[in-house]
Design a protein around this motif. Structure first.
Motif, short mmCIF file in Angstrom:
data_model
loop_
_atom_site.label_atom_id
_atom_site.label_comp_id
_atom_site.label_asym_id
_atom_site.label_seq_id
_atom_site.Cartn_x
_atom_site.Cartn_y
_atom_site.Cartn_z
N ASP A 193 -5.32 -0.02 -4.71
CA ASP A 193 -5.17 0.49 -3.34
C ASP A 193 -4.83 -0.64 -2.36
OD1 ASP A 193 -5.61 3.14 -3.97
OD2 ASP A 193 -7.76 3.07 -3.55
N VAL A 194 -5.43 -1.82 -2.56
CA VAL A 194 -5.11 -2.96 -1.70
C VAL A 194 -3.63 -3.28 -1.80
CG1 VAL A 194 -5.46 -5.43 -1.37
CG2 VAL A 194 -7.43 -3.94 -1.73
N LEU A 195 -3.12 -3.32 -3.03
CA LEU A 195 -1.70 -3.61 -3.21
C LEU A 195 -0.83 -2.49 -2.64
CD1 LEU A 195 -1.64 -5.02 -6.86
CD2 LEU A 195 -1.77 -6.29 -4.71
N ALA A 196 -1.21 -1.24 -2.91
CA ALA A 196 -0.39 -0.10 -2.49
C ALA A 196 -0.31 0.02 -0.97
CB ALA A 196 -0.94 1.18 -3.09
N ALA A 197 -1.23 -0.60 -0.26
CA ALA A 197 -1.20 -0.55 1.20
C ALA A 197 -0.16 -1.51 1.80
CB ALA A 197 -2.58 -0.88 1.76
N LYS A 198 0.38 -2.39 0.96
CA LYS A 198 1.37 -3.35 1.44
C LYS A 198 2.77 -2.75 1.37
CE LYS A 198 -1.90 -6.42 1.88
NZ LYS A 198 -3.05 -5.58 1.51
N PRO A 199 3.74 -3.30 2.12
CA PRO A 199 5.10 -2.78 2.07
C PRO A 199 5.69 -2.88 0.65
CG PRO A 199 4.83 -4.26 3.94
CD PRO A 199 3.59 -4.40 3.11
N LEU A 200 6.24 -1.77 0.17
CA LEU A 200 6.74 -1.73 -1.20
C LEU A 200 7.84 -2.77 -1.42
CD1 LEU A 200 6.89 -0.54 -4.01
CD2 LEU A 200 8.33 1.31 -3.11
N ALA A 201 8.74 -2.92 -0.46
CA ALA A 201 9.84 -3.88 -0.63
C ALA A 201 9.30 -5.30 -0.82
CB ALA A 201 10.78 -3.83 0.56
N SER A 202 8.23 -5.62 -0.11
CA SER A 202 7.63 -6.94 -0.24
C SER A 202 6.96 -7.10 -1.60
CB SER A 202 6.62 -7.16 0.88
OG SER A 202 6.05 -8.45 0.81
N LEU A 203 6.23 -6.07 -2.05
CA LEU A 203 5.62 -6.12 -3.37
C LEU A 203 6.67 -6.35 -4.46
CD1 LEU A 203 3.17 -3.07 -3.14
CD2 LEU A 203 2.52 -5.49 -3.16
N MET A 204 7.78 -5.62 -4.35
CA MET A 204 8.82 -5.73 -5.36
C MET A 204 9.51 -7.09 -5.30
SD MET A 204 10.34 -1.82 -5.18
CE MET A 204 11.61 -2.09 -6.42
N ALA A 205 9.62 -7.65 -4.10
CA ALA A 205 10.22 -8.97 -3.97
C ALA A 205 9.35 -10.03 -4.64
CB ALA A 205 10.42 -9.31 -2.50
N VAL A 206 8.04 -9.94 -4.43
CA VAL A 206 7.13 -10.89 -5.07
C VAL A 206 7.24 -10.77 -6.59
CG1 VAL A 206 4.72 -11.50 -5.43
CG2 VAL A 206 5.52 -10.95 -3.13
N LYS A 207 7.20 -9.54 -7.11
CA LYS A 207 7.25 -9.38 -8.56
C LYS A 207 8.57 -9.87 -9.12
CE LYS A 207 6.21 -6.43 -12.40
NZ LYS A 207 5.37 -5.34 -12.90
N GLU A 208 9.67 -9.52 -8.47
CA GLU A 208 10.98 -9.91 -8.98
C GLU A 208 11.13 -11.43 -9.03
OE1 GLU A 208 15.19 -10.82 -9.29
OE2 GLU A 208 13.91 -11.29 -7.58
N THR A 209 10.63 -12.11 -8.01
CA THR A 209 10.76 -13.56 -8.00
C THR A 209 9.81 -14.23 -8.99
OG1 THR A 209 9.28 -13.63 -6.07
CG2 THR A 209 11.64 -13.73 -5.65
N MET A 210 8.72 -13.56 -9.35
CA MET A 210 7.83 -14.08 -10.39
C MET A 210 8.41 -13.89 -11.78
SD MET A 210 4.09 -12.80 -9.00
CE MET A 210 3.22 -13.36 -10.45
#
Length: 249
Positions: A193-210
């Motif tokens: 839930d903590v993660l899901a509350a963040k902007p999806l585009a930002s979450l995906m950017a972090v994952k993609e760059t990792m």
């Protein structure tokens, strides 16, 4: 076989073959792969949480079907099967949380390499039984596990076919947190839930760059493992191990 529920922006996939310890049949591989592909494309889903029912998270590939693959000329593989699930996990663009509620064997352990956060019941345990089955590692674990836990921990996990307790898994760095059984899903869901509350585009950017810097190594490991798996599956050691397993049933 696979229960899918949405709560807010978190989608939970629950492996539900408890009589088979949630072992992956071809049908369950296909269902889980489709669910990941659908979740990746669904804009209302920000995080996927995977867990299991009963006393197992997953007992890995259904060994009855594995034996049939090598002995039955009429065996029909699924649409995606094991390779499709691995590809879907590797390409999944959103946070992936895993809650290991019980036994995790084979892919029930190696899925950890693709997870962003892993929670494990204190009563759960893990095993990679590749050498006991006379086969090779899977799911790019020959690259992902050393990267995650170091060479020696990975060597023991992938070579020994021994059980690893929840405490040992946490010491190795395989899991983010160990929880009491009754607290497992609440704790995994709280973090989701903590993660899901963040902007999806930002979450995906972090994952993609990792993930991008290791994508080629993950692909190369998968291909090398598949070549060894094809060479070893159906060989004397593998046939003997599978025959002993099916004899127990």
């Amino acid at each position: 076989m696979l229960d899918i529920t949405d709560d807010g922006h978190v989608r939970t996939l629950t492996l539900n073959r408890p009589d088979a310890l949630n072992a992956f049949s071809e049908a369950l591989y296909d269902a889980t792969t489709r669910a990941l592909l659908d979740a990746a494309d669904e804009p209302e889903v920000s995080v996927v949480l995977i867990t299991g029912t009963g006393r197992a998270f997953s007992a890995g590939t259904d060994l009855v079907e594995m034996q049939a693959r090598t002995t039955d000329p009429d065996f029909q593989p699924g649409e995606y099967g094991f390779p499709g699930l691995v590809d879907a996990l590797a390409a999944f663009p959103k946070p992936l949380v895993v809650a290991i509620n019980g036994l995790g064997i084979g892919i029930g352990t190696t899925i950890i390499g693709f997870a962003d956060l892993v929670f494990m019941s204190s009563q759960a345990k893990l095993k990679c039984p590749f050498t006991a089955l006379g086969v090779a590692p899977e799911a790019s674990s020959s690259f992902l596990m050393p990267a995650l836990v170091g060479r020696q921990n990975a060597a023991w996990l992938l070579m020994s076919s021994e059980w690893v307790s929840a405490d040992e898994a946490q010491r190795m760095g395989l899991v983010f947190a160990v929880c009491e059984p009754d607290d497992l899903m609440d704790e995994a869901r709280r973090h989701a839930d903590v993660l899901a509350a963040k902007p999806l585009a930002s979450l995906m950017a972090v994952k993609e760059t990792m993930v991008r810097p290791i994508a080629e190594q993950v692909r190369a490991a998968k291909e090398a493992e598949a070549a060894w798996f094809m060479k070893l599956m159906g060989g004397n050691d593998n046939a003997r191990a599978l025959a002993e397993f099916t004899k127990k049933d």
